[in-house]
Design a protein around this motif. Structure first.
Motif, short mmCIF file in Angstrom:
data_model
loop_
_atom_site.label_atom_id
_atom_site.label_comp_id
_atom_site.label_asym_id
_atom_site.label_seq_id
_atom_site.Cartn_x
_atom_site.Cartn_y
_atom_site.Cartn_z
N GLU A 1 0.76 -1.24 0.12
CA GLU A 1 -0.16 -0.02 0.14
C GLU A 1 0.75 1.02 -0.10
OE1 GLU A 1 -3.52 1.74 0.00
OE2 GLU A 1 -3.24 -0.58 -0.08
N THR A 2 2.45 0.99 0.69
CA THR A 2 2.92 2.50 0.51
C THR A 2 3.47 2.21 -0.56
OG1 THR A 2 2.81 1.90 3.16
CG2 THR A 2 4.75 2.86 1.93
N HIS A 3 3.61 1.70 -0.93
CA HIS A 3 4.67 1.97 -2.68
C HIS A 3 4.13 1.84 -3.66
CE1 HIS A 3 7.53 0.76 0.43
NE2 HIS A 3 8.54 2.12 -0.12
N ILE A 4 2.55 1.88 -3.25
CA ILE A 4 1.93 1.80 -5.00
C ILE A 4 1.89 2.67 -6.27
CG2 ILE A 4 0.01 2.34 -4.01
CD1 ILE A 4 0.19 -0.41 -6.95
N TYR A 5 1.99 4.01 -5.89
CA TYR A 5 2.29 5.03 -6.13
C TYR A 5 3.64 4.89 -6.81
CZ TYR A 5 -2.12 7.01 -4.48
OH TYR A 5 -3.47 6.89 -4.17
N ARG A 6 4.86 4.35 -6.12
CA ARG A 6 6.58 5.03 -6.33
C ARG A 6 5.92 3.42 -8.19
NH1 ARG A 6 11.71 3.43 -3.37
NH2 ARG A 6 13.13 3.37 -5.10
N ALA A 7 5.53 2.27 -7.53
CA ALA A 7 5.62 1.25 -8.74
C ALA A 7 5.07 1.76 -10.07
CB ALA A 7 4.48 0.07 -8.09
N LEU A 8 3.65 2.40 -9.78
CA LEU A 8 2.78 3.14 -10.68
C LEU A 8 3.73 4.11 -12.07
CD1 LEU A 8 -0.78 3.46 -9.22
CD2 LEU A 8 -0.21 1.86 -10.92
N ASP A 9 3.74 4.48 -11.01
CA ASP A 9 4.93 5.67 -11.78
C ASP A 9 6.17 5.38 -12.73
OD1 ASP A 9 3.50 8.12 -10.52
OD2 ASP A 9 5.34 8.53 -9.05
N GLU A 10 7.11 4.24 -12.27
CA GLU A 10 7.86 3.66 -12.43
C GLU A 10 7.99 2.72 -13.95
OE1 GLU A 10 10.92 0.88 -10.25
OE2 GLU A 10 11.43 2.52 -9.11
N VAL A 11 6.11 1.94 -13.76
CA VAL A 11 6.05 0.89 -14.74
C VAL A 11 5.33 2.13 -16.34
CG1 VAL A 11 3.73 -0.26 -15.85
CG2 VAL A 11 5.48 -0.90 -13.81
N THR A 12 5.08 3.73 -15.67
CA THR A 12 4.93 4.15 -17.06
C THR A 12 6.06 5.11 -16.78
OG1 THR A 12 2.52 4.74 -15.50
CG2 THR A 12 2.92 6.28 -17.30
N ALA A 13 6.72 5.26 -16.31
CA ALA A 13 8.17 5.51 -17.33
C ALA A 13 8.90 5.03 -18.39
CB ALA A 13 8.76 6.58 -16.15
N LYS A 14 8.62 3.71 -17.06
CA LYS A 14 9.44 2.52 -18.43
C LYS A 14 8.75 2.39 -19.83
CE LYS A 14 12.09 0.17 -14.82
NZ LYS A 14 12.49 -0.41 -14.17
N THR A 15 7.81 2.21 -20.17
CA THR A 15 6.90 1.91 -21.00
C THR A 15 6.46 2.66 -22.05
OG1 THR A 15 4.76 1.85 -19.84
CG2 THR A 15 6.19 -0.61 -19.91
N ALA A 16 6.27 4.24 -21.66
CA ALA A 16 5.53 4.74 -21.70
C ALA A 16 3.86 4.56 -22.25
CB ALA A 16 6.09 6.00 -22.97
N ALA A 17 3.02 3.57 -21.41
CA ALA A 17 1.87 3.06 -21.50
C ALA A 17 1.11 3.45 -20.26
CB ALA A 17 2.37 1.96 -21.83
N PHE A 18 -0.35 3.47 -19.94
CA PHE A 18 -0.95 3.39 -19.04
C PHE A 18 -0.79 2.14 -18.02
CE2 PHE A 18 -4.13 6.29 -21.76
CZ PHE A 18 -3.44 7.21 -20.64
N PRO A 19 -0.18 1.70 -17.30
CA PRO A 19 -0.05 0.50 -16.02
C PRO A 19 -1.69 -0.20 -16.13
CG PRO A 19 0.21 2.73 -14.69
CD PRO A 19 -0.04 3.40 -16.01
N VAL A 20 -1.42 -1.57 -15.62
CA VAL A 20 -1.97 -2.06 -15.51
C VAL A 20 -1.79 -2.69 -14.17
CG1 VAL A 20 -3.47 -4.03 -15.77
CG2 VAL A 20 -2.89 -2.95 -17.74
N MET A 21 -3.35 -2.27 -12.73
CA MET A 21 -3.08 -2.56 -11.04
C MET A 21 -3.42 -3.32 -11.22
SD MET A 21 -2.42 -0.16 -8.19
CE MET A 21 -4.72 0.22 -8.12
N GLU A 22 -3.32 -4.68 -10.65
CA GLU A 22 -4.26 -5.90 -9.87
C GLU A 22 -3.92 -6.03 -8.91
OE1 GLU A 22 -4.17 -8.64 -13.14
OE2 GLU A 22 -2.82 -7.94 -13.89
N THR A 23 -4.91 -6.38 -7.97
CA THR A 23 -5.07 -6.38 -6.87
C THR A 23 -4.55 -8.15 -6.40
OG1 THR A 23 -6.81 -5.34 -6.25
CG2 THR A 23 -5.71 -7.31 -4.44
N ILE A 24 -3.63 -8.66 -6.12
CA ILE A 24 -2.90 -10.11 -5.47
C ILE A 24 -3.87 -10.81 -4.83
CG2 ILE A 24 -1.30 -11.36 -4.67
CD1 ILE A 24 1.08 -9.46 -5.19
N ASN A 25 -4.41 -12.37 -4.67
CA ASN A 25 -5.72 -12.49 -4.67
C ASN A 25 -4.76 -13.03 -2.86
OD1 ASN A 25 -3.98 -15.48 -4.64
ND2 ASN A 25 -4.70 -15.71 -6.45
#
Length: 63
Positions: free
Chosen positions: A10-34
């Motif tokens: 929960e603490t690092h979700i925004y960092r992960a979203l930013d990094e995936v967006t920066a590396k791929t230049a595409a909208f990220p997909v966020m999924e919940t782990i079961n």
């Protein structure tokens, strides 16, 4: 296209979203782990349990 995946608590979700967006230049997909996987999956940024998987592609294994 390269598959970029980050696991985040929960603490690092925004960092992960930013990094995936920066590396791929595409909208990220966020999924919940079961609940079964959540206990054994650590966050990529700390040792807390990961709650989310952020990727540039839809994952068939995460539900």
């Amino acid at each position: 296209m390269e598959n970029v995946t980050k696991k985040a608590c929960e603490t690092h979700i925004y960092r992960a979203l930013d990094e995936v967006t920066a590396k791929t230049a595409a909208f990220p997909v966020m999924e919940t782990i079961n609940n079964d996987e959540e206990l054994s999956t650590p966050c990529d940024y700390c040792q807390q349990a990961a709650i989310y998987v952020v990727s540039n592609m839809q994952s068939p294994t995460i539900s």
